[in-house]
Design a protein around this motif. Structure first.
Motif, PDB file in Angstrom:
ATOM      1  N   GLY A   1       7.215  -4.219  -1.149  1.00  0.00           N
ATOM      2  CA  GLY A   1       8.471  -4.657  -0.575  1.00  0.00           C
ATOM      3  C   GLY A   1       9.209  -3.469   0.007  1.00  0.00           C
ATOM      4  O   GLY A   1       8.651  -2.373   0.149  1.00  0.00           O
TER       5      GLY A   1
ATOM      6  N   LYS B   1      -0.194  -3.056   2.650  1.00  0.00           N
ATOM      7  CA  LYS B   1       1.158  -3.169   3.205  1.00  0.00           C
ATOM      8  C   LYS B   1       1.894  -4.408   2.709  1.00  0.00           C
ATOM      9  O   LYS B   1       3.079  -4.350   2.363  1.00  0.00           O
ATOM     10  CB  LYS B   1       1.068  -3.174   4.732  1.00  0.00           C
ATOM     11  N   LYS B   2       1.196  -5.523   2.637  1.00  0.00           N
ATOM     12  CA  LYS B   2       1.861  -6.765   2.229  1.00  0.00           C
ATOM     13  C   LYS B   2       2.143  -6.814   0.728  1.00  0.00           C
ATOM     14  O   LYS B   2       2.891  -7.678   0.262  1.00  0.00           O
ATOM     15  CB  LYS B   2       1.025  -7.977   2.640  1.00  0.00           C
ATOM     16  N   ASN B   3       1.589  -5.883  -0.039  1.00  0.00           N
ATOM     17  CA  ASN B   3       1.847  -5.848  -1.486  1.00  0.00           C
ATOM     18  C   ASN B   3       3.118  -5.077  -1.836  1.00  0.00           C
ATOM     19  O   ASN B   3       3.562  -5.117  -2.986  1.00  0.00           O
ATOM     20  CB  ASN B   3       0.671  -5.206  -2.230  1.00  0.00           C
TER      21      ASN B   3
ATOM     22  N   TYR C   1       1.207   3.382   1.123  1.00  0.00           N
ATOM     23  CA  TYR C   1       1.614   1.973   1.153  1.00  0.00           C
ATOM     24  C   TYR C   1       1.623   1.365   2.548  1.00  0.00           C
ATOM     25  O   TYR C   1       1.846   0.170   2.710  1.00  0.00           O
ATOM     26  CB  TYR C   1       2.981   1.787   0.484  1.00  0.00           C
ATOM     27  N   ASN C   2       1.343   2.170   3.566  1.00  0.00           N
ATOM     28  CA  ASN C   2       1.203   1.619   4.922  1.00  0.00           C
ATOM     29  C   ASN C   2      -0.229   1.219   5.243  1.00  0.00           C
ATOM     30  O   ASN C   2      -0.502   0.728   6.349  1.00  0.00           O
ATOM     31  CB  ASN C   2       1.703   2.631   5.966  1.00  0.00           C
TER      32      ASN C   2
ATOM     33  N   ASP D   1      -4.445  -2.827   4.097  1.00  0.00           N
ATOM     34  CA  ASP D   1      -4.851  -3.664   2.963  1.00  0.00           C
ATOM     35  C   ASP D   1      -3.807  -3.695   1.851  1.00  0.00           C
ATOM     36  O   ASP D   1      -3.910  -4.486   0.910  1.00  0.00           O
ATOM     37  CB  ASP D   1      -6.170  -3.155   2.377  1.00  0.00           C
TER      38      ASP D   1
ATOM     39  N   ASN E   1      -5.221  -6.514  -0.333  1.00  0.00           N
ATOM     40  CA  ASN E   1      -5.277  -7.861   0.236  1.00  0.00           C
ATOM     41  C   ASN E   1      -5.538  -7.756   1.729  1.00  0.00           C
ATOM     42  O   ASN E   1      -4.653  -7.964   2.555  1.00  0.00           O
ATOM     43  CB  ASN E   1      -3.967  -8.606  -0.037  1.00  0.00           C
ATOM     44  N   GLY E   2      -6.769  -7.405   2.048  1.00  0.00           N
ATOM     45  CA  GLY E   2      -7.156  -7.235   3.442  1.00  0.00           C
ATOM     46  C   GLY E   2      -8.659  -7.244   3.548  1.00  0.00           C
ATOM     47  O   GLY E   2      -9.322  -8.170   3.058  1.00  0.00           O
TER      48      GLY E   2
ATOM     49  N   THR F   1       2.776  -7.785  -6.480  1.00  0.00           N
ATOM     50  CA  THR F   1       3.640  -6.793  -5.850  1.00  0.00           C
ATOM     51  C   THR F   1       3.379  -5.442  -6.491  1.00  0.00           C
ATOM     52  O   THR F   1       3.288  -5.339  -7.717  1.00  0.00           O
ATOM     53  CB  THR F   1       5.125  -7.170  -6.041  1.00  0.00           C
TER      54      THR F   1
ATOM     55  N   ASP G   1      -2.250 -10.914  -4.668  1.00  0.00           N
ATOM     56  CA  ASP G   1      -0.886 -11.312  -4.315  1.00  0.00           C
ATOM     57  C   ASP G   1       0.173 -10.659  -5.200  1.00  0.00           C
ATOM     58  O   ASP G   1       1.360 -11.017  -5.114  1.00  0.00           O
ATOM     59  CB  ASP G   1      -0.746 -12.843  -4.387  1.00  0.00           C
TER      60      ASP G   1
ATOM     61  N   LYS H   1       0.447 -13.500  -8.124  1.00  0.00           N
ATOM     62  CA  LYS H   1       1.682 -13.710  -7.369  1.00  0.00           C
ATOM     63  C   LYS H   1       2.894 -13.700  -8.305  1.00  0.00           C
ATOM     64  O   LYS H   1       2.893 -14.315  -9.364  1.00  0.00           O
ATOM     65  CB  LYS H   1       1.626 -15.039  -6.620  1.00  0.00           C
TER      66      LYS H   1
END
Length: 806
Positions: free
Chosen positions: A204, A200-202, A194-195, A198, A244-245, A255, A253, A181
């Protein structure tokens, strides 16, 4: 190359040199025989063909220092000053060089620009006083194994990252609250989908940059791009770092930032790779991963230099070591970087099986799958179906459900044959050789259990099937339980010129399941298995993100040394410790690194070459020991080397107060009367309180190193119909260089040319297609072998694929 083929080719050399003594003329002409005096004014790498007017892209390094280099030297530097220096240099180049055009410009980790110009104008470029060096714009490709029938492990669908990430200690780090993180990891690759759920949340709002299409959507190459094949490599790498999925990456966590530098087909060039490294540093990346490379073993290619300076900027650069093993000296740039962490690939522990069926003595297991599948096949009577070469068309109209496919080696990769068999419903496969003898490959990770036979046994089996004898029963038994093994394909060091040990560290890289785009609009996001050092490198990039979160004050040097100090030493299937240039410091263990309270730097060291002909020669290195604990510690040091005539000595004990640093000096002495020529390994063992703190790999070379005298050869069509251009790479030049031609059955056809005293680097030769200086080759497909000798040693390399004569 197959060992049997090597023996055959060596026998051919006897014929070749017998023939060559009666030939006075050669038909191939070196493209670059003489250098202009101006070449001394700036260094040129790669011996670029400078006799042709062909448009060529090069990387130009200026004498003005980059931002990173100046900072490291304690000198004042600014973007404006660099811009003015580039403008001045470009103006001079424009006056000196005809038809030149500047492409990309660099200032952060490399000072200069890329430029396209006629190759014969390069000598004028080298004469410009502002120019420090010129590098070829070499091609980089993804360091994973795909669509290539080579005698090493290849892609498969089986063990998932939920095995490899925990194996190196990711889960233990998560339990301590360290998940990467707050860390930014740059994936410099083919782009990233990036969509993907697993990933997407990584990401920004800012995703990174696409240097292939020059926009801000660095996605993978889609299906249908007229420039080449669709890609999924970068997405797979990104998933290993931080998914992360459904799948959890090593640093879930963290980026992610994506930089697309490899375009259609997973190929790109130096100018984009450097641009990606520059942008990652400028965008504030903490870690960067480059799962890409070429086959050139040199520390001074522009990309390796850029990574070294990126490390000086505090960005931990992690790169794959290459997939050209198992021989030594096979590491390629940028894995040859002095500072970046170069990663070799391992295979997780598994059981090795033996197989018996019928009277086929050559029967062995070629590939492993899930152990349950192997057990299910044991003692089961199954039906055999002959399926040609195992290509998709060979399975058309055949029912393989619950049956075993019997295929012949050739045309496509083992893994593709297995995949095609599985798609047809097969529960296993038998592959037999396409030339006399057994298949020497051991390929773990096929998509179905796979057995191998010699050509002779395979042909007998096919005849039996054609007679109606289609039933078989396999007896499968565990022959050996293997621990974590270094993958055969993983490239080995050392590095030319610096003689550095590479890889630095190893990590899982065989059959890694991660995120991929499917390129199917109805179901666009999926998972796939790949293997290669490309898959090992992101394990370490993710590990570094976790370590950097936990140890925010550690420098890049401390992180590199600590992860090497705390690695686990690996042994082969016979229980022998792998050489340093095979495994580096060993297999990474994150939790060990997080718990370390002592760091020994550097994490490995090469004493280089010892070339004295008489007497003794001594060299020394100073190692730094950091006591990061809150108590005073006493460290004991031991030194060893594995050769006769080599003695070691040094500091035996260092007492270091809490949170202080100490030093130890390690000396090696080589007695030229007793030490034979060769490469020798040593170890500096550091202990504290009865516990081993670190085992530092060391290396030295006595007399002339045994590096390959030639490492690559390629044959392409020449500028005139019926002629060809031969490109070869000579790491240190050659006193003798010869090109031999073989047909598709590897029958010797004759020589294409013989040369004396060739320079180091890339060399180019024009060939008129004649053999032995007399007759044209008949239409067909051929292989060419390059043989080079230098300083009493020789080596050879064959073209990777045949070239066509029409």
């Amino acid at each position: 190359m197959k060992n049997g083929m090597i023996r055959f080719l060596l026998l051919s050399f006897v014929l070749f040199f017998t023939l060559s003594t009666s030939i006075t003329g050669v038909q191939a002409v070196p493209a670059s025989k003489e250098k202009s005096p101006d070449l001394e004014k700036a260094e040129v790498f790669g011996d670029i063909d400078m006799t042709t007017k062909k448009q060529t892209t090069v990387i130009v390094e200026l004498k003005e220092k980059s931002l990173a280099e100046a900072k490291d030297a304690g000198e004042s530097q600014s973007k404006n000053k660099l811009k003015n220096a580039r403008s001045k240099a470009k103006s001079k180049v424009a006056k000196a060089v005809k038809n030149g055009k500047v492409h990309r410009e660099y200032e952060q980790v490399f000072s200069g620009f890329s430029m396209k110009l006629p190759a014969n104008e390069i000598p004028k470029l080298l004469a410009v006083e502002d120019v420090k060096a010129v590098y070829p714009n070499v091609t980089y490709t993804t360091d994973h194994l795909k669509k290539k029938d080579i005698t090493i492990a290849q892609d498969a669908i089986s063990p998932q990252m939920d095995e490899s990430a925990p194996y190196i200690g990711a889960n233990d780090a998560w339990d301590l609250g360290y998940t990467g993180k707050g860390m930014k990891v740059a994936v410099i690759d083919t782009g990233v989908e990036y969509n993907h759920p697993d990933l997407k949340k990584n990401f920004g709002p800012y995703k990174g940059y696409d240097f292939v299409d020059n926009d801000y959507t660095p996605k993978e190459t889609p299906v249908g791009d007229p420039r080449g094949e669709a890609t999924d490599h970068g997405t797979h790498v990104a998933g290993t770092v931080a998914a992360n999925g459904t799948i959890k990456g090593v640093a879930p966590d963290a980026t992610l930032l994506a930089y697309r530098v490899l375009g259609p087909g997973g190929s790109g060039t130096t100018e984009n790779v450097i641009a990606g490294v520059e942008r990652a540093v400028q965008d504030g990346a903490d870690v960067m991963n480059l799962s890409l490379g070429d086959t050139v073993n040199s520390p001074d290619w522009a990309t390796s230099t850029a990574l070294d300076w990126a490390m000086s900027e505090g960005v931990v650069a992690v790169t794959s070591n290459g997939n050209s093993g198992p021989n030594g000296w096979t590491v390629g740039s940028p894995g040859t970087s002095r500072e970046a962490i170069s990663v070799g690939a391992t295979q997780l522990p598994l059981n090795e099986y033996a197989v018996t069926f019928g009277s086929f003595a050559s029967a062995k297991v070629l590939g492993y799958d899930k152990e349950n599948d192997m057990k299910a096949l044991n003692h089961k009577e199954v039906e055999l179906v002959e399926a040609g070469l195992g290509e998709a068309k060979d399975f058309e109209g055949k029912d393989l459900t619950g049956k075993i496919a019997v295929v012949k080696r050739g045309n496509i990769a083992f893994v593709e044959k297995a995949d095609n068999a599985k798609k047809a419903g097969a529960i296993g496969m038998i592959v037999y050789n396409n030339y006399a003898g057994e298949i020497e490959a051991n390929v773990p990770g096929m998509s179905v259990p796979t057995m191998k036979l010699s050509l002779e046994d395979g042909e007998t089996l096919v005849k039996n099937i054609q007679k109606g004898d289609t039933k078989a029963t396999f007896e499968l038994t565990v022959s050996k339980a293997l621990g974590e093994q270094v993958a055969d394909f993983s490239s080995r060091g050392p590095v030319m010129d610096t003689w550095m040990i590479k890889p630095d560290i190893s990590a899982p890289g065989v059959n890694i399941v991660s995120t991929i785009p499917t390129h199917d609009s109805d179901n666009p996001y999926g998972y796939g298995s790949k293997q290669g050092t490309s898959m090992a490198s992101p394990h370490i990039a993710g590990a570094v993100a976790v370590i950097k979160q936990a140890k925010p004050k550690w420098s890049v040097e401390q992180i590199k040394s600590a992860i090497m100090n705390t690695a686990v030493t690996l042994k082969d299937g016979d229980g022998k410790v792998y050489p340093h240039n095979t495994q580096g410091a060993g297999s990474a263990r994150i939790i060990n690194t997080l718990k370390a309270d002592s760091i020994v730097s550097p994490g490995s060291y090469s004493y280089g070459t010892f070339l004295k002909e008489k007497g003794k020669e001594t060299k020394k290195e100073t190692f730094t020991i950091e006591n990061q604990s809150s108590i005073r510690k006493s460290y004991q040091l031991e030194y060893s080397f594995n050769g006769n005539g080599i003695t070691t000595s040094g500091t035996s004990r260092v007492v270091i107060p809490a949170r202080q640093t100490g030093k130890a000096v390690a000396k090696v002495n080589v007695d030229t009367k007793k030490a034979k020529a060769g490469t020798y390994e040593g170890t500096v063992t550091v202990r504290e309180g009865g516990k081993t703190v670190a085992k530092i790999p060391t290396l030295l070379i006595v007399k002339e190193p045994d590096y390959p005298r030639v490492t690559s050869i390629d044959v392409s069509e020449g500028s005139v119909q019926g002629t060809y251009e031969i490109e070869t790479y000579l790491p240190a030049g050659a006193e003798e260089l010869a090109f031999l031609v073989y047909d598709q059955n590897f029958e010797f056809m004759g020589q294409a040319g013989i040369y004396k005293n060739q320079d180091k680097g890339y060399q180019y030769f024009d060939w008129d297609g004649k053999i032995n200086g007399e007759s044209k080759l008949p239409a067909g497909e051929y292989y060419m072998l390059a043989y080079a000798a230098n300083k009493g040693k020789s080596s050879q390399v064959l073209t990777q694929k045949p070239f066509t004569v029409e």
